[in-house]
Design a protein around this motif. Structure first.
Motif, PDB file in Angstrom:
ATOM      1  N   ARG A  82       0.812  -1.214   0.000  1.00  0.00           N
ATOM      2  CA  ARG A  82       0.000   0.000   0.000  1.00  0.00           C
ATOM      3  C   ARG A  82       0.850   1.270   0.000  1.00  0.00           C
ATOM      4  O   ARG A  82       0.380   2.324  -0.392  1.00  0.00           O
ATOM      5  N   ASP A  93      -7.035   0.692   5.455  1.00  0.00           N
ATOM      6  CA  ASP A  93      -7.198  -0.554   4.707  1.00  0.00           C
ATOM      7  C   ASP A  93      -6.599  -1.732   5.456  1.00  0.00           C
ATOM      8  O   ASP A  93      -7.083  -2.850   5.359  1.00  0.00           O
ATOM      9  N   THR A  94      -5.554  -1.497   6.223  1.00  0.00           N
ATOM     10  CA  THR A  94      -4.931  -2.564   7.001  1.00  0.00           C
ATOM     11  C   THR A  94      -5.769  -2.915   8.223  1.00  0.00           C
ATOM     12  O   THR A  94      -5.972  -4.083   8.529  1.00  0.00           O
ATOM     13  N   PRO A  97     -11.043  -2.319   6.373  1.00  0.00           N
ATOM     14  CA  PRO A  97     -11.327  -1.726   5.061  1.00  0.00           C
ATOM     15  C   PRO A  97     -12.615  -0.900   5.007  1.00  0.00           C
ATOM     16  O   PRO A  97     -12.725  -0.005   4.183  1.00  0.00           O
ATOM     17  N   LEU A 114     -12.263   2.948   5.002  1.00  0.00           N
ATOM     18  CA  LEU A 114     -11.657   3.694   3.896  1.00  0.00           C
ATOM     19  C   LEU A 114     -12.496   4.895   3.467  1.00  0.00           C
ATOM     20  O   LEU A 114     -11.965   5.998   3.336  1.00  0.00           O
TER      21      LEU A 114
END
Length: 166
Positions: free
Chosen positions: A44, A100-101, A104, A107
């Motif tokens: 990412r 996102d880690t 999600p 986001l």
């Protein structure tokens, strides 16, 4: 009235609608198959070192152009403009990667919040710079334009290169 007695509203009976039962509320269907998260989440942010190096090179170029155009003040203004964009885009990338880690589903709300904060700060900075009687204010604007165009172009190139190689 014509001699007939009007029906009162209490005479009207509406059949009871059955409500959801406990069986209806419990859903035993399996969850959809989601793609697995990558084993290495560094993908990412793997483009950040290259983009940061590009931004510093662009900052030096913008400062050089500013210096030759209008002296040291314009050089500082152009470098500050590119620096603002670099910090702004890096912040967005890090927030998106973290969300996102971790989860999600975060986001969209964090992305929107990040953009609201970024563009509010950019608006405040630009309002302050444009109202100041500083000779480098025009160079800040040009530095921001150069930074946005450069960062966006290099990020597009990076994504195209990485996605084509996979």
């Amino acid at each position: 009235m014509t001699g007939r007695k009007a029906k009162e509203s209490s005479d009207w009976v509406v059949p009871a609608q059955p409500g959801p039962t406990v069986e209806d509320l419990e859903d035993d269907r399996p969850l959809p198959d989601l793609p697995p998260l990558p084993a290495d989440p560094r993908w990412r942010v793997e483009h950040l070192p290259f983009l940061t190096a590009f931004s510093f090179a662009l900052m030096i170029c913008a400062a050089s152009v500013g210096f030759f155009a209008d002296g040291g003040t314009a050089a500082l203004g152009a470098a500050v403009g590119v620096g603002i964009v670099t910090v702004s885009f890096t912040m967005s990338t890090l927030v998106f990667a973290w969300a996102d880690t971790v989860r999600p589903a975060l986001l969209m709300p964090l992305g929107l919040l990040t953009y609201v904060v970024k563009y509010t700060l950019l608006g405040v900075i630009m309002a302050f710079v444009s109202s100041a009687e500083w000779r480098g204010r025009l160079a800040v604007g040009w530095g921001i334009v150069a930074g946005v165009l450069g960062w966006t172009a290099v990020e597009i190139w990076w994504v195209a290169r990485v996605s084509l190689s996979k």
